[in-house]
Design a protein around this motif. Sequence first.
Motif, short mmCIF file in Angstrom:
data_model
loop_
_atom_site.label_atom_id
_atom_site.label_comp_id
_atom_site.label_asym_id
_atom_site.label_seq_id
_atom_site.Cartn_x
_atom_site.Cartn_y
_atom_site.Cartn_z
N ALA A 77 0.85 -1.18 0.00
CA ALA A 77 0.00 0.00 0.00
C ALA A 77 0.89 1.24 0.00
CB ALA A 77 -0.91 -0.01 1.23
N PRO A 78 0.41 2.37 -0.55
CA PRO A 78 1.25 3.57 -0.64
C PRO A 78 1.87 3.99 0.68
CG PRO A 78 -0.72 3.85 -1.97
CD PRO A 78 -0.89 2.56 -1.22
N ASP A 79 1.10 3.92 1.79
CA ASP A 79 1.66 4.35 3.07
C ASP A 79 2.74 3.37 3.56
OD1 ASP A 79 -0.19 2.35 3.44
OD2 ASP A 79 -1.02 3.17 5.30
N ALA A 80 2.59 2.10 3.25
CA ALA A 80 3.60 1.11 3.63
C ALA A 80 4.84 1.25 2.76
CB ALA A 80 3.03 -0.30 3.52
N ALA A 81 4.66 1.59 1.48
CA ALA A 81 5.80 1.75 0.58
C ALA A 81 6.72 2.87 1.04
CB ALA A 81 5.31 2.02 -0.85
N HIS A 82 6.14 3.94 1.53
CA HIS A 82 6.94 5.09 1.98
C HIS A 82 7.95 4.67 3.03
CE1 HIS A 82 7.77 8.68 4.46
NE2 HIS A 82 7.81 9.28 3.30
N ASP A 83 7.58 3.73 3.89
CA ASP A 83 8.46 3.31 4.97
C ASP A 83 9.62 2.43 4.50
OD1 ASP A 83 6.95 4.64 6.88
OD2 ASP A 83 5.62 2.93 7.19
N GLN A 84 9.60 2.02 3.26
CA GLN A 84 10.65 1.16 2.73
C GLN A 84 11.58 1.90 1.77
OE1 GLN A 84 10.89 -1.75 4.11
NE2 GLN A 84 8.98 -1.43 5.23
N ILE A 85 11.51 3.23 1.76
CA ILE A 85 12.25 4.04 0.80
C ILE A 85 13.25 4.94 1.52
CG2 ILE A 85 12.07 5.86 -0.95
CD1 ILE A 85 9.24 4.74 -1.54
N GLY A 86 14.48 4.96 1.02
CA GLY A 86 15.47 5.93 1.47
C GLY A 86 15.73 6.92 0.35
N LEU A 87 15.76 8.21 0.68
CA LEU A 87 15.92 9.26 -0.32
C LEU A 87 17.10 10.15 0.03
CD1 LEU A 87 14.88 11.02 -2.74
CD2 LEU A 87 13.44 12.22 -1.06
N VAL A 88 17.98 10.37 -0.95
CA VAL A 88 19.06 11.34 -0.82
C VAL A 88 18.82 12.40 -1.88
CG1 VAL A 88 21.54 11.78 -0.98
CG2 VAL A 88 20.70 9.65 0.03
N GLY A 89 18.56 13.63 -1.44
CA GLY A 89 18.29 14.70 -2.38
C GLY A 89 17.91 15.98 -1.66
N PRO A 90 17.65 17.05 -2.40
CA PRO A 90 17.35 18.34 -1.78
C PRO A 90 16.04 18.36 -1.01
CG PRO A 90 17.05 18.43 -4.17
CD PRO A 90 17.72 17.12 -3.87
N ASP A 91 15.17 17.35 -1.21
CA ASP A 91 13.92 17.30 -0.46
C ASP A 91 14.13 16.82 0.98
OD1 ASP A 91 11.88 18.11 -2.36
OD2 ASP A 91 12.44 16.32 -3.47
N VAL A 92 15.32 16.35 1.29
CA VAL A 92 15.61 15.89 2.66
C VAL A 92 15.97 17.11 3.50
CG1 VAL A 92 17.08 14.44 4.09
CG2 VAL A 92 16.41 13.67 1.79
N GLN A 93 15.06 17.47 4.39
CA GLN A 93 15.26 18.69 5.19
C GLN A 93 16.20 18.43 6.35
OE1 GLN A 93 11.63 20.43 6.61
NE2 GLN A 93 12.62 22.28 7.36
#
Length: 215
Positions: A77-93
Amino acid sequence: MTSVSASPVELRIERLGKVYGARCVLWNISATLRTGEVLLVTGPNGIGKSTLLRLLAGLLRPSHGAITYIIGGAPLAPDAAHDQIGLVGPDVQLYRELSAREHLAFVADVRGLVHDPDQQQALLEQVGLSGRADQPVGTFSSGMLQRLRYALALLCRPPVLLLDEPTAMLDAAGIALVDHVVAEQRRRGIAVIATNDARDHRYGDWLLRLGAGES
């Protein structure tokens, strides 16, 4: 919450599009990625590379098409997918007043992870920040901030890693860190890399070139 990264990972991007008003940023993007693979996204500035990563990270909703993550044979599910993602980029505050160690603790709280000081210390050592771990990040150079973003992205041992201009602002030692991170990610899951730097092309198994009819 624990990562499910030991299971097979698959990403399906199906006829994906993003429109802002009358402006079409992305259109009809399709790709499939499986465990051990890295997708490289290239194209001119402003063509939609970062937008695609934001869509994959769940930070934006697509106007058309679908993004599906399948782990262990089961779609997330979309909310579960978010928890399995690591992001490196300018959106990381990042917060100037917090230290690197405090950032890791904060993100662990937000993501519902069990606090593991040993793991956090190991991450700080891996990215080369152990000597500055307790200093406010407002004192950090741009390269050190990028290293911290890697530590934050890897905290949940993500099966999906999204990298926006992965070697930007990094010196030779920092680029060696990215080499190691990408190699480790192949063993854990998949990665999508958006870049305009030809030196980063060595990371990719598949190339998605935007601006050639996709958007």
